[in-house]
Enzyme design. Sequence first.
Site, PDB file in Angstrom:
ATOM      1  N   LYS A  10      10.627  21.819  -6.022  1.00  0.00           N
ATOM      2  CA  LYS A  10       9.841  22.979  -5.605  1.00  0.00           C
ATOM      3  C   LYS A  10       8.450  22.511  -5.209  1.00  0.00           C
ATOM      4  CE  LYS A  10       8.174  27.427  -7.345  1.00  0.00           C
ATOM      5  NZ  LYS A  10       8.154  28.343  -8.501  1.00  0.00           N
ATOM      6  N   LYS A  47      13.075  24.187  -2.376  1.00  0.00           N
ATOM      7  CA  LYS A  47      12.295  25.380  -2.048  1.00  0.00           C
ATOM      8  C   LYS A  47      10.917  24.972  -1.587  1.00  0.00           C
ATOM      9  CE  LYS A  47      10.129  29.138  -4.339  1.00  0.00           C
ATOM     10  NZ  LYS A  47       9.700  29.684  -5.566  1.00  0.00           N
TER      11      LYS A  47
HETATM   12  C1  PBG Z   1       7.591  31.792  -9.694  1.00  0.00           C
HETATM   13  C2  PBG Z   1       8.278  31.818  -8.394  1.00  0.00           C
HETATM   14  C3  PBG Z   1       7.708  31.802  -7.113  1.00  0.00           C
HETATM   15  C4  PBG Z   1       8.747  31.932  -6.217  1.00  0.00           C
HETATM   16  C5  PBG Z   1       9.928  32.007  -6.941  1.00  0.00           C
HETATM   17  N1  PBG Z   1       9.626  31.932  -8.292  1.00  0.00           N
HETATM   18  C6  PBG Z   1       6.292  31.758  -6.692  1.00  0.00           C
HETATM   19  C7  PBG Z   1       5.463  30.576  -6.967  1.00  0.00           C
HETATM   20  O1  PBG Z   1       5.894  29.545  -7.473  1.00  0.00           O
HETATM   21  O2  PBG Z   1       4.279  30.697  -6.677  1.00  0.00           O
HETATM   22  C8  PBG Z   1       8.583  31.989  -4.733  1.00  0.00           C
HETATM   23  C9  PBG Z   1       9.541  32.858  -4.021  1.00  0.00           C
HETATM   24  C10 PBG Z   1       9.128  33.252  -2.642  1.00  0.00           C
HETATM   25  O3  PBG Z   1       8.027  32.951  -2.146  1.00  0.00           O
HETATM   26  O4  PBG Z   1       9.946  33.919  -2.020  1.00  0.00           O
HETATM   27  N2  PBG Z   1       7.600  30.581 -10.356  1.00  0.00           N
HETATM   28 ZN    ZN Z   2       6.115  30.784 -12.088  1.00  0.00          ZN
END
Ligand code: PBG
Ligand code: ZN
Length: 325
Positions: A197, A250
């Site tokens: 991520k 992601k």
């Molecule tokens: C929280 C989380 C996020 C997303 C999924 N779980 C946001 C982040 O890490 O700031 C992003 C999902 C999206 O932007 O569609 N940990």
């Molecule tokens: Zn989070």
Amino acid sequence: MYPTRRMRRLRRREFQPLFVEHETMKHHLVAPIFIDESVQGRREISSMPGQYRYSPAEVGDVAGMLLEKGIRASILFGVPSEKCEDARTAYTPEGVIQKAVRSIKDAAPEMVVFTDVCACEYTPHGHCGIVGETRFGRDLLNDPSLEVMDRIAVSHAEAGADIVAPSCMLDGAVKSIRHALDREGFEMTPIMSYSSKFASALYSPFREAADSCFTFGDRSTYQINPANGREALLESRLDMAEGADILMVKPAGYYLDILASVKELGIPVAVFQVSGEYAMIKAAAANGWIDEKKVVFESLLCMRRAGADLLITYFAEEAAGWLHG
Ligand code: PBG
Ligand code: ZN
């Protein structure tokens, strides 16, 4: 000299379907759903046209409707009415996600329910765990946050979640959650780790949607720098070794090289087409600059080609209208 290999021979219109290498099917789709404890019915998310926050009571019907359209899986994000430093509203049996899972399992028991395991929607500072002073300033505390993740994951499993999905990017979270689930008798509950991520600028509509804007710093001390592909692969490899059943990359579209290499690790891989990717397509389409359906179709197909088993996308419901199986 004429080329002996004419690639166009097999591109004749009637031949084309015979040589399709990849396909997107409805059963690859996972629909993200936002549940807001303080909403009545539903409320549209302004940065994500066509996406809503639902009340825990309403979400059962939403899941039933998705199932009827052929979407077999969903991933839940919660917006609690109360936030606190220790994120305890994330793991109470009466929490927003716990209620939502029960409501979905009542209304649509065959819907596969993934739950996002994280603290950022539940803390006032919006970071993904417990925050405190470190030698390098105020930051997310790794090991004290693991216990919170364990509790969240177990409480989701107790509520009936099928698969838990830690998105916190804490070191050791998968191993810690695996042990906690096993201890509580959930040894058959799989873990999908948000393993690779990135600290992306494409999450901002989500932060409005899930009400999780952080009040200081950024996520770069726990999420991966977009410059670092080798590091991203190592993150996925470590999570696999800690017991993750499904890995994830992601965001999606800008990170397909990462997806292709994570796929090589040999276990199922999900990809998350994030809120910013959704918003960009929606905005361009609303202006008439692109053909929305074609661009969505292409984006999903290219994720499949790069190696994705599961496609987590806000376009799930829309795409289900024009995909097979
Ligand atoms: C929280 C989380 C996020 C997303 C999924 N779980 C946001 C982040 O890490 O700031 C992003 C999902 C999206 O932007 O569609 N940990
Ligand atoms: Zn989070």
